[in-house]
Design a protein around this motif. Structure first.
Motif, PDB file in Angstrom:
ATOM      1  N   VAL A 254     -65.012  -0.412  11.078  1.00 46.84           N
ATOM      2  CA  VAL A 254     -65.628  -0.045  12.355  1.00 46.84           C
ATOM      3  C   VAL A 254     -64.849   1.093  13.008  1.00 46.84           C
ATOM      4  N   GLN A 255     -63.545   1.033  12.913  1.00 50.19           N
ATOM      5  CA  GLN A 255     -62.710   2.093  13.473  1.00 50.19           C
ATOM      6  C   GLN A 255     -62.979   3.424  12.765  1.00 50.19           C
ATOM      7  N   ARG A 256     -63.067   3.402  11.434  1.00 52.49           N
ATOM      8  CA  ARG A 256     -63.325   4.622  10.671  1.00 52.49           C
ATOM      9  C   ARG A 256     -64.695   5.206  11.026  1.00 52.49           C
ATOM     10  N   ILE A 257     -65.686   4.334  11.113  1.00 55.06           N
ATOM     11  CA  ILE A 257     -67.031   4.796  11.463  1.00 55.06           C
ATOM     12  C   ILE A 257     -67.037   5.396  12.866  1.00 55.06           C
ATOM     13  N   SER A 258     -66.403   4.722  13.813  1.00 56.07           N
ATOM     14  CA  SER A 258     -66.363   5.190  15.207  1.00 56.07           C
ATOM     15  C   SER A 258     -65.675   6.541  15.335  1.00 56.07           C
ATOM     16  N   ASN A 259     -64.649   6.767  14.522  1.00 56.90           N
ATOM     17  CA  ASN A 259     -63.892   8.020  14.591  1.00 56.90           C
ATOM     18  C   ASN A 259     -64.493   9.136  13.743  1.00 56.90           C
ATOM     19  N   SER A 260     -65.577   8.842  13.040  1.00 60.96           N
ATOM     20  CA  SER A 260     -66.192   9.846  12.178  1.00 60.96           C
ATOM     21  C   SER A 260     -67.000  10.860  12.995  1.00 60.96           C
ATOM     22  N   SER A 261     -67.452  11.882  12.308  1.00 61.58           N
ATOM     23  CA  SER A 261     -68.247  12.925  12.963  1.00 61.58           C
ATOM     24  C   SER A 261     -69.747  12.633  12.927  1.00 61.58           C
ATOM     25  N   LEU A 262     -70.123  11.437  12.504  1.00 61.65           N
ATOM     26  CA  LEU A 262     -71.540  11.061  12.484  1.00 61.65           C
ATOM     27  C   LEU A 262     -72.075  11.003  13.905  1.00 61.65           C
ATOM     28  N   ASP A 263     -73.397  11.177  14.052  1.00 61.49           N
ATOM     29  CA  ASP A 263     -73.954  11.036  15.404  1.00 61.49           C
ATOM     30  C   ASP A 263     -74.048   9.552  15.768  1.00 61.49           C
ATOM     31  N   LEU A 264     -74.273   9.273  17.021  1.00 63.48           N
ATOM     32  CA  LEU A 264     -74.209   7.911  17.538  1.00 63.48           C
ATOM     33  C   LEU A 264     -75.172   6.960  16.823  1.00 63.48           C
ATOM     34  N   SER A 265     -76.395   7.397  16.568  1.00 62.29           N
ATOM     35  CA  SER A 265     -77.360   6.511  15.912  1.00 62.29           C
ATOM     36  C   SER A 265     -76.936   6.197  14.473  1.00 62.29           C
ATOM     37  N   GLU A 266     -76.335   7.179  13.783  1.00 56.18           N
ATOM     38  CA  GLU A 266     -75.844   6.943  12.429  1.00 56.18           C
ATOM     39  C   GLU A 266     -74.671   5.966  12.450  1.00 56.18           C
ATOM     40  N   LYS A 267     -73.778   6.148  13.397  1.00 49.58           N
ATOM     41  CA  LYS A 267     -72.644   5.231  13.538  1.00 49.58           C
ATOM     42  C   LYS A 267     -73.127   3.808  13.787  1.00 49.58           C
ATOM     43  N   MET A 268     -74.080   3.660  14.682  1.00 47.89           N
ATOM     44  CA  MET A 268     -74.577   2.325  15.014  1.00 47.89           C
ATOM     45  C   MET A 268     -75.301   1.692  13.825  1.00 47.89           C
ATOM     46  N   GLY A 269     -76.044   2.480  13.075  1.00 48.67           N
ATOM     47  CA  GLY A 269     -76.727   1.962  11.897  1.00 48.67           C
ATOM     48  C   GLY A 269     -75.747   1.442  10.859  1.00 48.67           C
ATOM     49  N   LEU A 270     -74.693   2.205  10.619  1.00 44.81           N
ATOM     50  CA  LEU A 270     -73.683   1.808   9.641  1.00 44.81           C
ATOM     51  C   LEU A 270     -72.870   0.612  10.127  1.00 44.81           C
ATOM     52  N   ILE A 271     -72.496   0.600  11.389  1.00 44.33           N
ATOM     53  CA  ILE A 271     -71.762  -0.539  11.956  1.00 44.33           C
ATOM     54  C   ILE A 271     -72.624  -1.795  11.896  1.00 44.33           C
ATOM     55  N   ASN A 272     -73.892  -1.685  12.244  1.00 48.11           N
ATOM     56  CA  ASN A 272     -74.787  -2.850  12.180  1.00 48.11           C
ATOM     57  C   ASN A 272     -74.917  -3.378  10.760  1.00 48.11           C
ATOM     58  N   TYR A 273     -74.920  -2.484   9.771  1.00 46.28           N
ATOM     59  CA  TYR A 273     -74.987  -2.928   8.383  1.00 46.28           C
ATOM     60  C   TYR A 273     -73.710  -3.685   8.009  1.00 46.28           C
ATOM     61  N   PHE A 274     -72.569  -3.178   8.435  1.00 46.86           N
ATOM     62  CA  PHE A 274     -71.307  -3.874   8.184  1.00 46.86           C
ATOM     63  C   PHE A 274     -71.303  -5.245   8.860  1.00 46.86           C
ATOM     64  N   ILE A 275     -71.818  -5.327  10.070  1.00 46.28           N
ATOM     65  CA  ILE A 275     -71.894  -6.612  10.783  1.00 46.28           C
ATOM     66  C   ILE A 275     -72.748  -7.596   9.985  1.00 46.28           C
ATOM     67  N   LYS A 276     -73.894  -7.137   9.518  1.00 47.73           N
ATOM     68  CA  LYS A 276     -74.794  -7.995   8.741  1.00 47.73           C
ATOM     69  C   LYS A 276     -74.099  -8.529   7.490  1.00 47.73           C
ATOM     70  N   GLN A 277     -73.391  -7.662   6.780  1.00 45.21           N
ATOM     71  CA  GLN A 277     -72.700  -8.092   5.567  1.00 45.21           C
ATOM     72  C   GLN A 277     -71.524  -9.014   5.893  1.00 45.21           C
ATOM     73  N   MET A 278     -70.842  -8.755   6.991  1.00 44.31           N
ATOM     74  CA  MET A 278     -69.728  -9.613   7.405  1.00 44.31           C
ATOM     75  C   MET A 278     -70.236 -11.000   7.761  1.00 44.31           C
ATOM     76  N   GLU A 279     -71.367 -11.061   8.449  1.00 40.55           N
ATOM     77  CA  GLU A 279     -71.963 -12.367   8.783  1.00 40.55           C
ATOM     78  C   GLU A 279     -72.306 -13.138   7.517  1.00 40.55           C
ATOM     79  N   GLY A 280     -72.788 -12.452   6.501  1.00 39.88           N
ATOM     80  CA  GLY A 280     -73.099 -13.092   5.229  1.00 39.88           C
ATOM     81  C   GLY A 280     -71.858 -13.644   4.544  1.00 39.88           C
ATOM     82  N   LEU A 281     -70.745 -12.943   4.654  1.00 42.32           N
ATOM     83  CA  LEU A 281     -69.500 -13.409   4.064  1.00 42.32           C
ATOM     84  C   LEU A 281     -68.909 -14.609   4.802  1.00 42.32           C
ATOM     85  N   ARG A 282     -69.143 -14.637   6.097  1.00 41.68           N
ATOM     86  CA  ARG A 282     -68.550 -15.692   6.912  1.00 41.68           C
ATOM     87  C   ARG A 282     -69.334 -16.994   6.816  1.00 41.68           C
ATOM     88  N   GLY A 283     -70.515 -16.931   6.220  1.00 40.00           N
ATOM     89  CA  GLY A 283     -71.255 -18.158   5.980  1.00 40.00           C
ATOM     90  C   GLY A 283     -72.379 -18.345   6.883  1.00 40.00           C
TER      91      GLY A 283
END
Length: 88
Positions: free
Chosen positions: A59-88
């Motif tokens: 999340v820190q890497r994505i936030s500090n990247s040069s992507l625009d805000l909507s791209e950052k949010m899309g990628l962060i949301n995907y990471f959240i979804k995958q993290m939720e899957g790992l956590r059960g």
């Protein structure tokens, strides 16, 4: 945002991560790449950190990247979804 675009964004900000298998769908490649990142599979087993720590760094890497805000949010949301899957 579709998986192909998310995969493109992921590969643009993670160095040395290449999409080598052209026969897999973008969805499968993206999921495998993100799960590998969260599980710290690119690191030697004795040096690996927790998936929560890797999630924070991602999340820190994505936030500090040069992507625009909507791209950052899309990628962060995907990471959240995958993290939720790992956590059960």
């Amino acid at each position: 945002m579709n998986d192909e675009k998310l995969l493109e964004l992921y590969l643009s900000i993670w160095n040395n991560r290449k999409s080598t298998n052209c026969h897999q769908k973008s969805e499968e490649l993206l999921k495998a790449a993100v799960l590998s990142e969260l599980l710290d599979e690119q690191t030697h087993p004795r040096l690996r950190v927790s998936k929560e720590t890797k999630f924070f760094f991602a999340v820190q890497r994505i936030s500090n990247s040069s992507l625009d805000l909507s791209e950052k949010m899309g990628l962060i949301n995907y990471f959240i979804k995958q993290m939720e899957g790992l956590r059960g």
